[in-house]
Design a protein around this motif. Structure first.
Motif, PDB file in Angstrom:
ATOM      1  N   ASP A 237     -25.376   2.111   8.908  1.00 13.09           N
ATOM      2  CA  ASP A 237     -25.704   1.650   7.496  1.00 13.09           C
ATOM      3  C   ASP A 237     -24.960   0.391   7.135  1.00 13.09           C
ATOM      4  OD1 ASP A 237     -25.588   1.603   4.828  1.00 13.09           O
ATOM      5  OD2 ASP A 237     -25.094   3.952   4.558  1.00 13.09           O
ATOM      6  N   ALA A 238     -25.606  -0.426   7.129  1.00 17.39           N
ATOM      7  CA  ALA A 238     -25.194  -1.883   6.899  1.00 17.39           C
ATOM      8  C   ALA A 238     -24.039  -2.329   5.607  1.00 17.39           C
ATOM      9  CB  ALA A 238     -26.253  -2.859   6.632  1.00 17.39           C
ATOM     10  N   ARG A 239     -24.357  -1.194   4.646  1.00 17.39           N
ATOM     11  CA  ARG A 239     -23.349  -1.302   3.234  1.00 17.39           C
ATOM     12  C   ARG A 239     -22.079  -1.153   3.880  1.00 17.39           C
ATOM     13  NH1 ARG A 239     -26.294   3.304  -0.222  1.00 17.39           N
ATOM     14  NH2 ARG A 239     -26.170   4.371   1.999  1.00 17.39           N
ATOM     15  N   TYR A 240     -21.725  -0.217   4.798  1.00 22.77           N
ATOM     16  CA  TYR A 240     -20.325   0.033   5.022  1.00 22.77           C
ATOM     17  C   TYR A 240     -19.891  -0.340   6.467  1.00 22.77           C
ATOM     18  CZ  TYR A 240     -21.341   3.378   1.345  1.00 22.77           C
ATOM     19  OH  TYR A 240     -21.711   3.966   0.108  1.00 22.77           O
ATOM     20  N   ARG A 241     -20.747  -1.245   7.137  1.00 23.76           N
ATOM     21  CA  ARG A 241     -20.178  -1.522   8.648  1.00 23.76           C
ATOM     22  C   ARG A 241     -18.869  -2.141   8.665  1.00 23.76           C
ATOM     23  NH1 ARG A 241     -25.068  -4.225  11.002  1.00 23.76           N
ATOM     24  NH2 ARG A 241     -26.121  -1.904  10.807  1.00 23.76           N
ATOM     25  N   ASP A 242     -18.524  -2.995   7.545  1.00 24.48           N
ATOM     26  CA  ASP A 242     -17.360  -3.544   7.480  1.00 24.48           C
ATOM     27  C   ASP A 242     -16.046  -2.635   7.284  1.00 24.48           C
ATOM     28  OD1 ASP A 242     -18.725  -6.057   8.486  1.00 24.48           O
ATOM     29  OD2 ASP A 242     -18.756  -6.727   6.280  1.00 24.48           O
ATOM     30  N   LEU A 243     -16.483  -1.765   6.701  1.00 27.22           N
ATOM     31  CA  LEU A 243     -15.469  -0.827   6.173  1.00 27.22           C
ATOM     32  C   LEU A 243     -14.937   0.187   7.098  1.00 27.22           C
ATOM     33  CD1 LEU A 243     -16.563   0.012   2.396  1.00 27.22           C
ATOM     34  CD2 LEU A 243     -14.388  -1.126   3.286  1.00 27.22           C
ATOM     35  N   ILE A 244     -15.635   0.309   8.428  1.00 34.05           N
ATOM     36  CA  ILE A 244     -15.386   1.413   9.424  1.00 34.05           C
ATOM     37  C   ILE A 244     -14.007   0.859  10.108  1.00 34.05           C
ATOM     38  CG2 ILE A 244     -16.166   2.282  11.634  1.00 34.05           C
ATOM     39  CD1 ILE A 244     -18.932   1.665  10.910  1.00 34.05           C
ATOM     40  N   GLY A 245     -13.167   1.904  10.022  1.00 34.36           N
ATOM     41  CA  GLY A 245     -11.728   1.564  10.817  1.00 34.36           C
ATOM     42  C   GLY A 245     -10.594   1.493   9.650  1.00 34.36           C
ATOM     43  N   LYS A 246     -11.092   1.186   8.164  1.00 29.95           N
ATOM     44  CA  LYS A 246     -10.161   0.792   7.218  1.00 29.95           C
ATOM     45  C   LYS A 246      -9.853   2.192   7.083  1.00 29.95           C
ATOM     46  CE  LYS A 246     -11.685  -3.910   6.008  1.00 29.95           C
ATOM     47  NZ  LYS A 246     -12.322  -4.942   5.094  1.00 29.95           N
ATOM     48  N   GLN A 247      -8.789   2.022   6.127  1.00 31.83           N
ATOM     49  CA  GLN A 247      -8.284   3.321   5.293  1.00 31.83           C
ATOM     50  C   GLN A 247      -8.354   3.334   3.624  1.00 31.83           C
ATOM     51  OE1 GLN A 247      -3.939   3.052   6.832  1.00 31.83           O
ATOM     52  NE2 GLN A 247      -4.649   4.969   8.066  1.00 31.83           N
ATOM     53  N   LEU A 248      -8.458   4.308   3.317  1.00 31.04           N
ATOM     54  CA  LEU A 248      -8.808   4.729   1.833  1.00 31.04           C
ATOM     55  C   LEU A 248      -7.549   5.365   1.386  1.00 31.04           C
ATOM     56  CD1 LEU A 248     -12.471   5.736   1.984  1.00 31.04           C
ATOM     57  CD2 LEU A 248     -11.663   3.444   1.934  1.00 31.04           C
ATOM     58  N   VAL A 249      -7.411   5.198  -0.183  1.00 27.56           N
ATOM     59  CA  VAL A 249      -6.457   6.007  -0.790  1.00 27.56           C
ATOM     60  C   VAL A 249      -7.062   7.328  -1.437  1.00 27.56           C
ATOM     61  CG1 VAL A 249      -4.519   6.162  -2.567  1.00 27.56           C
ATOM     62  CG2 VAL A 249      -4.919   3.936  -1.224  1.00 27.56           C
ATOM     63  N   LEU A 250      -6.782   8.500  -1.120  1.00 37.96           N
ATOM     64  CA  LEU A 250      -7.260   9.663  -1.517  1.00 37.96           C
ATOM     65  C   LEU A 250      -6.878   9.788  -2.864  1.00 37.96           C
ATOM     66  CD1 LEU A 250      -8.934  12.028  -1.051  1.00 37.96           C
ATOM     67  CD2 LEU A 250      -6.535  13.040  -0.085  1.00 37.96           C
ATOM     68  N   PRO A 251      -7.835   9.752  -4.212  1.00 41.09           N
ATOM     69  CA  PRO A 251      -7.086   9.909  -5.429  1.00 41.09           C
ATOM     70  C   PRO A 251      -6.374  11.143  -5.690  1.00 41.09           C
ATOM     71  CG  PRO A 251      -9.653   9.104  -5.233  1.00 41.09           C
ATOM     72  CD  PRO A 251      -9.132   9.556  -3.683  1.00 41.09           C
ATOM     73  N   LEU A 252      -5.467  11.097  -6.594  1.00 39.81           N
ATOM     74  CA  LEU A 252      -4.914  12.184  -7.285  1.00 39.81           C
ATOM     75  C   LEU A 252      -3.702  12.576  -6.227  1.00 39.81           C
ATOM     76  CD1 LEU A 252      -7.224  14.539  -8.607  1.00 39.81           C
ATOM     77  CD2 LEU A 252      -6.003  12.894  -9.863  1.00 39.81           C
ATOM     78  N   VAL A 253      -3.909  12.267  -4.865  1.00 40.43           N
ATOM     79  CA  VAL A 253      -2.876  12.695  -3.707  1.00 40.43           C
ATOM     80  C   VAL A 253      -2.367  11.395  -3.161  1.00 40.43           C
ATOM     81  CG1 VAL A 253      -2.811  13.797  -1.319  1.00 40.43           C
ATOM     82  CG2 VAL A 253      -4.386  14.561  -3.052  1.00 40.43           C
ATOM     83  N   GLY A 254      -2.867  10.319  -2.872  1.00 36.84           N
ATOM     84  CA  GLY A 254      -2.380   9.057  -2.571  1.00 36.84           C
ATOM     85  C   GLY A 254      -2.084   9.238  -1.065  1.00 36.84           C
ATOM     86  N   ARG A 255      -2.791  10.071  -0.366  1.00 36.10           N
ATOM     87  CA  ARG A 255      -2.665  10.097   1.292  1.00 36.10           C
ATOM     88  C   ARG A 255      -3.684   9.024   1.739  1.00 36.10           C
ATOM     89  NH1 ARG A 255      -3.547  15.104   1.910  1.00 36.10           N
ATOM     90  NH2 ARG A 255      -5.566  15.155   2.721  1.00 36.10           N
ATOM     91  N   LEU A 256      -3.277   8.091   2.769  1.00 38.15           N
ATOM     92  CA  LEU A 256      -4.400   7.342   3.375  1.00 38.15           C
ATOM     93  C   LEU A 256      -5.252   8.029   4.351  1.00 38.15           C
ATOM     94  CD1 LEU A 256      -1.851   4.257   4.150  1.00 38.15           C
ATOM     95  CD2 LEU A 256      -3.658   4.737   2.197  1.00 38.15           C
ATOM     96  N   ILE A 257      -6.503   7.890   4.219  1.00 36.07           N
ATOM     97  CA  ILE A 257      -7.413   8.669   5.134  1.00 36.07           C
ATOM     98  C   ILE A 257      -8.379   7.458   5.835  1.00 36.07           C
ATOM     99  CG2 ILE A 257      -7.367  10.776   3.955  1.00 36.07           C
ATOM    100  CD1 ILE A 257      -9.965  10.006   2.688  1.00 36.07           C
ATOM    101  N   PRO A 258      -8.847   7.625   6.999  1.00 34.82           N
ATOM    102  CA  PRO A 258      -9.609   6.722   7.610  1.00 34.82           C
ATOM    103  C   PRO A 258     -11.002   6.739   7.244  1.00 34.82           C
ATOM    104  CG  PRO A 258      -9.274   8.307   9.256  1.00 34.82           C
ATOM    105  CD  PRO A 258      -8.495   8.637   8.010  1.00 34.82           C
ATOM    106  N   VAL A 259     -11.767   5.345   7.326  1.00 38.17           N
ATOM    107  CA  VAL A 259     -13.247   5.554   7.334  1.00 38.17           C
ATOM    108  C   VAL A 259     -13.848   5.619   8.745  1.00 38.17           C
ATOM    109  CG1 VAL A 259     -15.232   4.290   6.539  1.00 38.17           C
ATOM    110  CG2 VAL A 259     -13.282   4.001   4.905  1.00 38.17           C
TER     111      VAL A 259
END
Length: 892
Positions: A237-259
């Motif tokens: 999926d070209a839309r997300y290729r650059d995001l693979i391996g980055k981290q996201l902030v889980l809403p309401l919790v604040g925990r970091l999770i990977p893509v």
């Protein structure tokens, strides 16, 4: 032989009497007899919670037909009966009873609760057995089994321990279907999925370290996001290729999770990015294993939010969803909410929405068991009837997952595993009192019980004494056929095949005869919620078991659902009455006959002297074909077709035609040989046809047979009629008789058309255009006179002049003329027809007035207007026919 047969057939008066007679004489039980070919069936064990419903009635009627058929054919038969302890279902029943008494299972404790369940089983568990007996089920009740009796329990322990020793049973933390109401794990096949309206929530997750860059995920279950440990995208999926391996902030919790990237993700679903909650979704669980993701449980066993979910702790999962969505909206993380239809899993037992949860359970490694079970079907060692269910079975087996066999219940086969304080797990066939590793006596048995289907999967061989090598196993295993509904192919059929091949090294049955569901007259599944269930016991009480059985089997085809119509019940009851009344007539005309030998001597004389009439030869030929075709259809599991053939033969051919044709000879006591011949044929065909019908309608056939001259104690152990097609079938006779009957029917129709009173005889002229029928009609004019109310019958040759002023009809090889002069009052008939014409004219005018009324057409529903138009067309057709009749009468 009882001489006096009651005037009216009363099922209630005969059914209990004959069932007791069969049981008292041991006709349902057969010892092992190596000199006879075996035929065996194991009953799909009904739950001890059960009450007879239409599905049971159909399933057991089909089994009983097959077993009675083969018993009469001389097989060494066994129909093994029994009941299932039904784990969850039974525990729920007893818990409900305790609630009414003001207590719970926890108040009693495990041991006392189990005692209560056994008491309940003793009180109610045999209810369905008694009801099956009322249906006429000829099971071998001397061999009745229960899935938790000592023998079956020993088999369960042996199988569990053997599979464990082979490394095929293991304990593990895996995701399972969890019922918050029953508070236990469920296997995939204990979950019923329903399409339900829901929502698709689009939630955005902030990319760590970015200036307002987000990934939006779509989920149907936002409450589980508290346990998210990744967001997954498709690697292509070209839309997300650059995001693979980055981290996201889980809403309401604040925990970091990977893509993470995983090919399982469908780029076309939702936003193409999916939240991964390994502890609460089976697909996420598998993805979590592939990517070594942590498992965070956020929903507890009772369906409330777990202790470490902050402000949501203790909330019901659906209440949490509402509050959490509102919190997301306030935070600005909720993008949108779409309507979305999706499949929701429900507990098969209590209909609660199941929750996928990670928990420690016992599993069976299924792959090595499934492979030979697939091969058994692909090589036709086991054949599904109808064959199309082979594909259903194989598709499921090729995609089968490991089987979760532990249940968090108290009622059932307790798992034969013990745990020592030293950490040792001991799996054993007998109760363990000391740890083999450290010697400690401080050990405890596993609290869980086995899935109900684990024990019922052993049913074909555990019921016959396995693990002992019994004579029943040697004679009756593999069983001949399994009769069951398509709804438990995966629950039960597949389990039995796998277990049979693993532990007996043989298939458990040769055929799987699949039937459909019994639906209501509108095609809906019978259910309490719809209020459309029909109690088979009510049908039996009102109309008799034979009527219910015949209703369920007629029109039934393998694998297809059937609709239950009260009109069909009435038709089956009428059939029983027709058979009873015809049999009474035959018996009244056998008053001077006392033995089978006497009748046999009549038959021998008739054959030797050729006293048989056209009607005799015809009914004997039709009987021989019926024997052959009914037998063939029973062997092919086409039970509905076999029943149809019997209905047609008994009602239309034997009762409506042959008996009527035999009456003249029966009443003429001067012509002894002719009367004796008719007596013999009537008895021979009836006695043997009752045997053909017996598997379908066992009570009425036994009752009539016992009144007829017969040999033996019971029709159910009498010999199945022999195939006499070689000596009795005569195609020429059948064709001659068909032409004779068609001629009689045509004369009757013509008389009815001009309203000739039934008692008024008419002149009949037959022009025989086919030379082969000339002698046939000349020799059998009495049938025309008797059955077509003919005063006289004149035969014309093919070249003779045709009569004038007569109604005409044509059948193959015969032209029929009915002279009308003097037969009807032309003036009276014309007046009647003109009066009917006037009434029709008024009706047509009324309908046309309605249809030309713009107000009516605008307001009336389309179906009402269509109905009125159809009526008008029907009345106009009648008008035309009456005018034609009047024009014809005017020529006479």
């Amino acid at each position: 032989m009882e001489k006096n047969i009651p005037t009216v057939y009363d099922p209630q008066a005969v059914e209990e009497k004959w069932y007791k007679y069969w049981e008292d004489n041991g006709f349902f039980h057969e010892d092992v007899n190596k000199d006879k070919k075996p035929f065996s069936i194991v009953i799909p064990p009904p739950n001890v919670t059960g009450q007879l419903h239409m599905g049971h009635a159909l399933d057991n009627a089909l089994q009983d037909i097959l077993i009675r058929f083969r018993r009469m054919q001389g097989y060494n038969t066994l129909w093994m009966p029994g009941t299932d302890h039904a784990g969850i279902a039974t525990q729920i029943k007893v818990e409900e009873m305790l609630v009414k008494e003001g207590s719970s299972r926890h108040d009693l404790g495990r041991e006392k609760f189990i005692e209560k369940v056994w008491e309940w089983k003793e009180q109610y568990g045999d209810r369905i057995i008694k009801q099956l007996k009322s249906l006429g089920a000829s099971c071998d009740w001397q061999r009745e089994r229960f899935t938790m009796d000592e023998g079956c329990s020993e088999a369960v322990r042996e199988v569990f321990v053997s599979l464990y020793e082979k490394g095929l049973i293991y304990q593990g933390n895996r995701i399972t279907n969890w019922c918050p109401r029953c508070n236990t794990a469920l296997s995939d096949i204990e979950v019923e999925h329903e399409e339900k309206p829901g929502n698709l929530y689009h939630v955005r997750y902030l990319v760590k370290g970015s200036q307002g860059e987000y990934v939006t995920v779509a989920t149907t279950r936002p409450e589980t996001m508290l346990g998210d440990t990744a967001v997954a995208v498709n690697p292509e999926d070209a839309r997300y290729r650059d995001l693979i391996g980055k981290q996201l902030v889980l809403p309401l919790v604040g925990r970091l999770i990977p893509v993470i990237a995983d090919e399982y993700v469908d780029p076309a679903f939702g936003t193409g990015a999916v939240k991964i909650t390994p502890a609460h979704d089976p697909n996420d669980f598998e993805m979590g294993l592939r990517h070594n993701l942590p498992q965070i449980v956020v929903i507890a066993n009772d369906g409330t939010m777990a202790a470490d979910t902050g402000k949501y702790t203790g909330l019901d999962r659906y209440e949490c969803r509402k509050i959490l969505v509102a919190d997301l909206e306030e935070l600005g993380s909720l993008v949108k909410v779409d309507d979305h239809m999706h499949a929701v899993g429900h507990c098969q037992r209590c209909s609660t929405v199941v929750e996928p949860l990670v928990s420690k359970q016992w599993f069976v490694k299924i792959q090595s068991l499934a492979e030979p079970a697939i091969e058994a079907v692909t090589t036709s060692a086991i054949q599904f009837v109808p064959e199309r269910f082979t594909k259903t079975y194989i598709n499921w087996m090729e995609n089968i997952r490991d089987w979760c066999i532990s249940r968090q219940l108290w009622w059932g086969h307790r798992i034969p595993a013990w745990y020592c304080e030293c950490g040792e797990t001991i799996v054993a066939r007998e109760a363990v009192t000391a740890c083999p590793k450290c010697g400690s006596h401080n050990i405890e048995q596993d609290e869980d019980v086995l899935d109900t289907w684990f024990s019922s999967g052993l049913w074909p061989f555990s019921t016959m004494g396995w693990p002992e090598d019994t004579e029943e196993l040697e004679q009756f295993y593999p069983t001949s056929v399994l009769v069951t509904g398509y709804d438990i192919i995966f629950f039960w059929v597949a389990r039995m095949i796998m277990m049979g091949l693993e532990f007996k090294k043989e298939i458990p049955f040769k055929h799987v005869f699949i039937h459909g569901l019994v639906r209501d007259s509108q095609g809906r599944k019978m259910s309490k919620s719809l209020g459309n269930g029909i109690d088979p016991l009510e049908v039996i009480d009102k109309n008799g078991a034979d009527t219910l059985r015949f209703t369920l089997v007629t029109g039934n085809t393998p694998g297809n659902d059937m609709r239950f119509y009260w009109e069909r019940v009435e038709s089956s009851r009428n059939f029983a009455n027709k058979l009873w009344n015809a049999s009474r007539f035959v018996l009244m005309n056998l008053e001077d006959v006392t033995t089978v030998e006497q009748l046999a001597s009549y038959g021998a004389t008739a054959k030797e002297m050729d006293y048989f009439t056209l009607a005799d030869k015809w009914i004997l030929s039709r009987y021989a074909k019926t024997v052959s075709e009914v037998t063939r259809n029973l062997e092919r599991f086409e039970l509905g077709e076999a029943a149809r053939l019997l209905y047609e033969f008994i009602w239309n051919e034997y009762c409506d035609w042959y008996i009527e044709m035999a009456k003249a000879r029966l009443y003429n006591k001067e012509a002894v040989e002719a009367r004796n011949t008719a007596q013999y044929v009537l008895w021979y065909v009836l006695e043997n046809t009752l045997k053909l019908l017996h598997p379908f309608m066992p009570f009425i056939t036994e009752s009539i047979w016992q009144h007829l001259p017969h040999d033996g104690q019971s029709i159910m152990v009498a010999d199945w009629p022999a195939d006499s097609s070689a000596t009795l079938i005569n195609e020429d006779t059948e064709q001659q008789m068909v032409t004779m009957m068609e001629t009689i029917k045509s004369i009757r129709n013509m008389r009815a058309e001009v309203n000739v009173p039934p008692g008024k005889k008419s002149e009949v002229i037959l022009q025989i255009t086919a030379s082969e029928f000339q002698q046939v009609f000349a020799s059998n004019l009495q049938y025309i006179k008797t059955l077509a109310s003919a005063e006289s019958v004149q035969l014309l040759g093919a070249d003779d002049a045709k009569p004038d002023n007569a109604m005409t009809a044509v059948v193959s090889g015969v032209e029929i003329y009915l002279p009308l002069k003097g037969l009807i009052d032309i003036e009276k008939e014309s007046l009647r027809l003109n009066k009917e014409l006037t009434i029709l004219g008024k009706e047509i005018a009324r309908i046309e007035g309605k249809l030309s009324n713009e107000g009516f057409v605008a307001k009336a529903p389309a179906e009402v207007i269509a109905k009125e138009k159809a009526k008008a067309e029907e009345y106009q057709e009648k008008q035309t026919a009456i005018r034609e009749r009047l024009a014809y009468l005017a020529t006479l």
